[in-house]
Design a protein around this motif. Sequence first.
Motif, PDB file in Angstrom:
ATOM      1  N   ILE A  48      -6.074  18.648 -14.318  1.00 46.37           N
ATOM      2  CA  ILE A  48      -7.167  19.418 -14.015  1.00 46.37           C
ATOM      3  C   ILE A  48      -8.255  17.994 -15.070  1.00 46.37           C
ATOM      4  O   ILE A  48      -9.332  18.206 -14.592  1.00 46.37           O
ATOM      5  CB  ILE A  48      -6.731  20.437 -15.304  1.00 46.37           C
ATOM      6  CG1 ILE A  48      -5.856  21.400 -14.109  1.00 46.37           C
ATOM      7  CG2 ILE A  48      -8.105  21.039 -15.736  1.00 46.37           C
ATOM      8  CD1 ILE A  48      -5.076  22.649 -15.184  1.00 46.37           C
ATOM      9  N   PHE A  49      -7.540  17.338 -15.581  1.00 47.53           N
ATOM     10  CA  PHE A  49      -8.918  16.583 -16.459  1.00 47.53           C
ATOM     11  C   PHE A  49      -9.171  15.667 -15.644  1.00 47.53           C
ATOM     12  O   PHE A  49     -10.633  15.812 -15.303  1.00 47.53           O
ATOM     13  CB  PHE A  49      -7.215  15.566 -17.003  1.00 47.53           C
ATOM     14  CG  PHE A  49      -8.390  14.510 -17.665  1.00 47.53           C
ATOM     15  CD1 PHE A  49      -9.024  14.941 -19.345  1.00 47.53           C
ATOM     16  CD2 PHE A  49      -8.788  13.644 -18.198  1.00 47.53           C
ATOM     17  CE1 PHE A  49      -9.790  13.760 -19.492  1.00 47.53           C
ATOM     18  CE2 PHE A  49      -9.215  12.012 -18.042  1.00 47.53           C
ATOM     19  CZ  PHE A  49     -10.073  12.456 -19.219  1.00 47.53           C
ATOM     20  N   ALA A  50      -8.600  15.149 -13.984  1.00 48.86           N
ATOM     21  CA  ALA A  50      -9.597  14.174 -13.532  1.00 48.86           C
ATOM     22  C   ALA A  50     -10.376  15.215 -12.791  1.00 48.86           C
ATOM     23  O   ALA A  50     -11.949  14.467 -12.719  1.00 48.86           O
ATOM     24  CB  ALA A  50      -8.278  13.559 -12.794  1.00 48.86           C
ATOM     25  N   ALA A  51     -10.344  16.345 -12.171  1.00 52.80           N
ATOM     26  CA  ALA A  51     -10.645  17.124 -11.534  1.00 52.80           C
ATOM     27  C   ALA A  51     -12.607  17.220 -12.279  1.00 52.80           C
ATOM     28  O   ALA A  51     -13.320  17.360 -11.970  1.00 52.80           O
ATOM     29  CB  ALA A  51     -10.508  18.425 -10.909  1.00 52.80           C
ATOM     30  N   ILE A  52     -12.379  17.491 -13.987  1.00 53.32           N
ATOM     31  CA  ILE A  52     -13.243  17.954 -14.687  1.00 53.32           C
ATOM     32  C   ILE A  52     -13.725  17.438 -14.864  1.00 53.32           C
ATOM     33  O   ILE A  52     -15.319  16.696 -14.879  1.00 53.32           O
ATOM     34  CB  ILE A  52     -12.548  18.835 -15.933  1.00 53.32           C
ATOM     35  CG1 ILE A  52     -12.121  20.260 -15.607  1.00 53.32           C
ATOM     36  CG2 ILE A  52     -13.633  19.000 -16.922  1.00 53.32           C
ATOM     37  CD1 ILE A  52     -11.428  21.019 -16.579  1.00 53.32           C
ATOM     38  N   LEU A  53     -13.228  15.773 -15.321  1.00 52.02           N
ATOM     39  CA  LEU A  53     -13.899  14.668 -15.348  1.00 52.02           C
ATOM     40  C   LEU A  53     -15.109  14.081 -14.257  1.00 52.02           C
ATOM     41  O   LEU A  53     -16.185  13.776 -14.358  1.00 52.02           O
ATOM     42  CB  LEU A  53     -13.314  13.534 -15.884  1.00 52.02           C
ATOM     43  CG  LEU A  53     -14.199  12.113 -16.379  1.00 52.02           C
ATOM     44  CD1 LEU A  53     -14.877  12.619 -17.754  1.00 52.02           C
ATOM     45  CD2 LEU A  53     -13.250  11.252 -16.278  1.00 52.02           C
ATOM     46  N   ILE A  54     -14.509  14.842 -12.803  1.00 51.17           N
ATOM     47  CA  ILE A  54     -15.206  14.123 -12.031  1.00 51.17           C
ATOM     48  C   ILE A  54     -16.397  15.185 -11.339  1.00 51.17           C
ATOM     49  O   ILE A  54     -17.697  14.669 -11.049  1.00 51.17           O
ATOM     50  CB  ILE A  54     -14.492  13.893 -10.641  1.00 51.17           C
ATOM     51  CG1 ILE A  54     -12.998  12.399 -10.649  1.00 51.17           C
ATOM     52  CG2 ILE A  54     -15.515  13.812  -9.534  1.00 51.17           C
ATOM     53  CD1 ILE A  54     -12.268  12.432  -9.754  1.00 51.17           C
ATOM     54  N   THR A  55     -16.189  16.230 -11.212  1.00 43.60           N
ATOM     55  CA  THR A  55     -17.203  17.408 -11.149  1.00 43.60           C
ATOM     56  C   THR A  55     -18.108  17.544 -13.201  1.00 43.60           C
ATOM     57  O   THR A  55     -19.600  16.928 -12.117  1.00 43.60           O
ATOM     58  CB  THR A  55     -16.352  18.729 -11.714  1.00 43.60           C
ATOM     59  OG1 THR A  55     -15.243  17.983 -10.348  1.00 43.60           O
ATOM     60  CG2 THR A  55     -17.178  19.511 -11.172  1.00 43.60           C
ATOM     61  N   LEU A  56     -17.992  16.687 -13.436  1.00 43.54           N
ATOM     62  CA  LEU A  56     -18.809  16.669 -14.473  1.00 43.54           C
ATOM     63  C   LEU A  56     -19.276  15.425 -14.498  1.00 43.54           C
ATOM     64  O   LEU A  56     -21.057  15.617 -14.843  1.00 43.54           O
ATOM     65  CB  LEU A  56     -18.013  17.361 -16.002  1.00 43.54           C
ATOM     66  CG  LEU A  56     -17.780  18.119 -16.688  1.00 43.54           C
ATOM     67  CD1 LEU A  56     -16.725  18.408 -18.267  1.00 43.54           C
ATOM     68  CD2 LEU A  56     -19.112  19.199 -16.541  1.00 43.54           C
ATOM     69  N   THR A  57     -18.806  14.364 -14.425  1.00 43.59           N
ATOM     70  CA  THR A  57     -19.466  13.628 -14.539  1.00 43.59           C
ATOM     71  C   THR A  57     -20.687  12.957 -13.262  1.00 43.59           C
ATOM     72  O   THR A  57     -22.055  13.524 -13.224  1.00 43.59           O
ATOM     73  CB  THR A  57     -18.764  12.232 -13.778  1.00 43.59           C
ATOM     74  OG1 THR A  57     -18.395  11.590 -14.518  1.00 43.59           O
ATOM     75  CG2 THR A  57     -19.848  11.313 -13.630  1.00 43.59           C
TER      76      THR A  57
ATOM     77  N   PHE B 192     -26.194  13.663 -11.393  1.00 42.51           N
ATOM     78  CA  PHE B 192     -27.696  14.564 -10.977  1.00 42.51           C
ATOM     79  C   PHE B 192     -28.508  15.185 -11.525  1.00 42.51           C
ATOM     80  O   PHE B 192     -29.483  15.210 -11.516  1.00 42.51           O
ATOM     81  CB  PHE B 192     -26.775  15.560  -9.767  1.00 42.51           C
ATOM     82  CG  PHE B 192     -26.400  14.039  -8.844  1.00 42.51           C
ATOM     83  CD1 PHE B 192     -27.217  13.261  -7.845  1.00 42.51           C
ATOM     84  CD2 PHE B 192     -24.883  13.927  -8.359  1.00 42.51           C
ATOM     85  CE1 PHE B 192     -27.011  13.183  -7.165  1.00 42.51           C
ATOM     86  CE2 PHE B 192     -24.205  13.102  -7.311  1.00 42.51           C
ATOM     87  CZ  PHE B 192     -25.151  12.824  -6.584  1.00 42.51           C
ATOM     88  N   TRP B 193     -27.719  15.789 -12.822  1.00 43.03           N
ATOM     89  CA  TRP B 193     -28.419  16.910 -13.110  1.00 43.03           C
ATOM     90  C   TRP B 193     -29.793  15.820 -14.082  1.00 43.03           C
ATOM     91  O   TRP B 193     -30.631  16.283 -14.857  1.00 43.03           O
ATOM     92  CB  TRP B 193     -27.759  17.934 -14.489  1.00 43.03           C
ATOM     93  CG  TRP B 193     -28.355  18.983 -15.693  1.00 43.03           C
ATOM     94  CD1 TRP B 193     -29.683  19.545 -15.138  1.00 43.03           C
ATOM     95  CD2 TRP B 193     -28.294  18.398 -16.761  1.00 43.03           C
ATOM     96  NE1 TRP B 193     -30.047  20.579 -16.577  1.00 43.03           N
ATOM     97  CE2 TRP B 193     -29.107  19.406 -17.001  1.00 43.03           C
ATOM     98  CE3 TRP B 193     -27.869  17.248 -17.339  1.00 43.03           C
ATOM     99  CZ2 TRP B 193     -29.355  19.433 -18.804  1.00 43.03           C
ATOM    100  CZ3 TRP B 193     -28.287  17.557 -19.282  1.00 43.03           C
ATOM    101  CH2 TRP B 193     -28.711  17.879 -19.590  1.00 43.03           C
ATOM    102  N   ALA B 194     -29.325  14.825 -14.980  1.00 44.41           N
ATOM    103  CA  ALA B 194     -29.759  13.989 -15.847  1.00 44.41           C
ATOM    104  C   ALA B 194     -31.302  12.648 -15.124  1.00 44.41           C
ATOM    105  O   ALA B 194     -31.550  13.015 -15.983  1.00 44.41           O
ATOM    106  CB  ALA B 194     -28.664  13.394 -16.806  1.00 44.41           C
TER     107      ALA B 194
ATOM    108  N   ASP C  38     -20.014   9.471 -23.459  1.00 46.59           N
ATOM    109  CA  ASP C  38     -19.368  10.734 -24.853  1.00 46.59           C
ATOM    110  C   ASP C  38     -18.610  12.345 -24.308  1.00 46.59           C
ATOM    111  O   ASP C  38     -18.312  13.175 -24.737  1.00 46.59           O
ATOM    112  CB  ASP C  38     -21.316  11.544 -25.690  1.00 46.59           C
ATOM    113  CG  ASP C  38     -21.962   9.774 -25.923  1.00 46.59           C
ATOM    114  OD1 ASP C  38     -21.014   8.945 -26.670  1.00 46.59           O
ATOM    115  OD2 ASP C  38     -23.018   9.975 -26.212  1.00 46.59           O
ATOM    116  N   ILE C  39     -19.373  12.712 -22.880  1.00 44.06           N
ATOM    117  CA  ILE C  39     -19.060  13.620 -22.467  1.00 44.06           C
ATOM    118  C   ILE C  39     -17.085  13.380 -22.241  1.00 44.06           C
ATOM    119  O   ILE C  39     -16.197  14.136 -22.615  1.00 44.06           O
ATOM    120  CB  ILE C  39     -19.450  13.874 -20.834  1.00 44.06           C
ATOM    121  CG1 ILE C  39     -20.679  14.228 -21.111  1.00 44.06           C
ATOM    122  CG2 ILE C  39     -18.516  14.679 -20.929  1.00 44.06           C
ATOM    123  CD1 ILE C  39     -21.363  14.911 -20.080  1.00 44.06           C
TER     124      ILE C  39
END
Length: 462
Positions: free
Chosen positions: A15-24, A29-31, A165-166
């Motif tokens: 879950i941590f890896a999936a969340i990190l990759i997704t948020l990254t 792209f958002w930034a 930071d994230i």
Amino acid sequence: MLKIHQLFLRTYIAIFAAILITLTLVTYFWAKNLYLNQIEKNLIQNIDTLSIVLDEMQNIHNITNIVKNLRTELNLRITIINEDGKVIAESDKLELSDINNHSNRVEIIQARNVGMGKDTRESETLKKELLYIAKKITIENHIYYIRMADYTNKITDNFMKLTFDIFLFITFFLIIAFLATYFISIRIKKEADSILYFLTQLSNKKQSFPLNSTYTYEFYKIAKLLNKVAIKLSKKERQKAKQTAKLKLANRQKDEIISALSHEFKNPIAIISGYSETILNDEQMPQAMKNKFLRKIQTNAIKMSHIIDKLRLTLKLEEGKQEILLLPCSMKKLIDNCVSDLHDKYKNREIIVLGEDITLNVDETLISMAISNLIENALKYSEDEVIVKINENSICIIDKGIGIEINELENINQKFYRVSNNGWNNSLGLGLFIVQSVLSLHNFNLEISSEFEKGSQFCIKY
């Protein structure tokens, strides 16, 4: 096979890896989109400002100096292109002759058509990705294109810091969540181990403790259901044990009754066989002796018939098939007849009948059998006189014999139960069972009181 906490650990890492990759990716792209939009706005504002300055100058011969100065102040790449696509001023290149014609650039084509154009690509000159914004202007009746560009690699630097930071933020909360879940998994493991131990004890048919669990509602329900199952299994085991004990008792009683029947029939059969063989072999036997032998044969045949009748009566009484005929009967007369019959068998014994006569509605044959059984038992197991007391509410048979031990009193009414360890031998073990059954048919009760080695008292209550 994984343990619960290992399963949680593997799941949380995934879950941590999936969340990190997704948020990254989302953050990148958002930034980047926000950054490009901001760069675009800044470039448009700077182009508008420069176009106003150039429009006021009405002369672009010294435009190269202005572009160089703006480059220093704004840190932007600035290019001035004429209508033919030739670069006439460039902030980042000294030799303009080396620059290719820009008329086919995407941003120039868009500016030519709609007045403003943009594009993001890698610069052939600088070998870096830039965002280009171009605007068409008119100076001294000539068309020019002001193009400004900013480096997009700035977003990568900012994004790396933001990603770090994230990452720290997400890691902190995931660690907290993992620790909380880990301790929960330990508690769940403890509850599961308790249930497994309970089931192991249950499967081994050992005495299991009540299972208690209030950690969660699900565990509470599981524990409650397992306790119900354990209680049901325990009841079944007890019933099975009782049934087994009954079967063992029945088998033992069967063996005892077969042994008793063999013993009861052995002597009469031997007498009948011996006397009949003697009569057959001795044709010269005197008639008086022959009659005596025949009476012996008849007596023992009657004895065997009585034994069989007693067994048949026992089965009828047990199955409730014995019918009774109730008629008024003098109990004094009935008892005297029983005593008279017993005197023929026990010639040297004294039976004393006390009390006034009473009349009861009874089946004379069955009650006679019951009273005779009780008096004969008293005669068998005592050497002194036997007393029969007739009262208004009872008939009591009292002896001063060997008595009955306390632990045997509750069982002597049972069918085939025989007491032999203290001398009390109930023949086939049917006598008192028949007595009790006959009295029950008349709604009478049998009360027994006895003191070991001092005597017994059997009272028929009506």
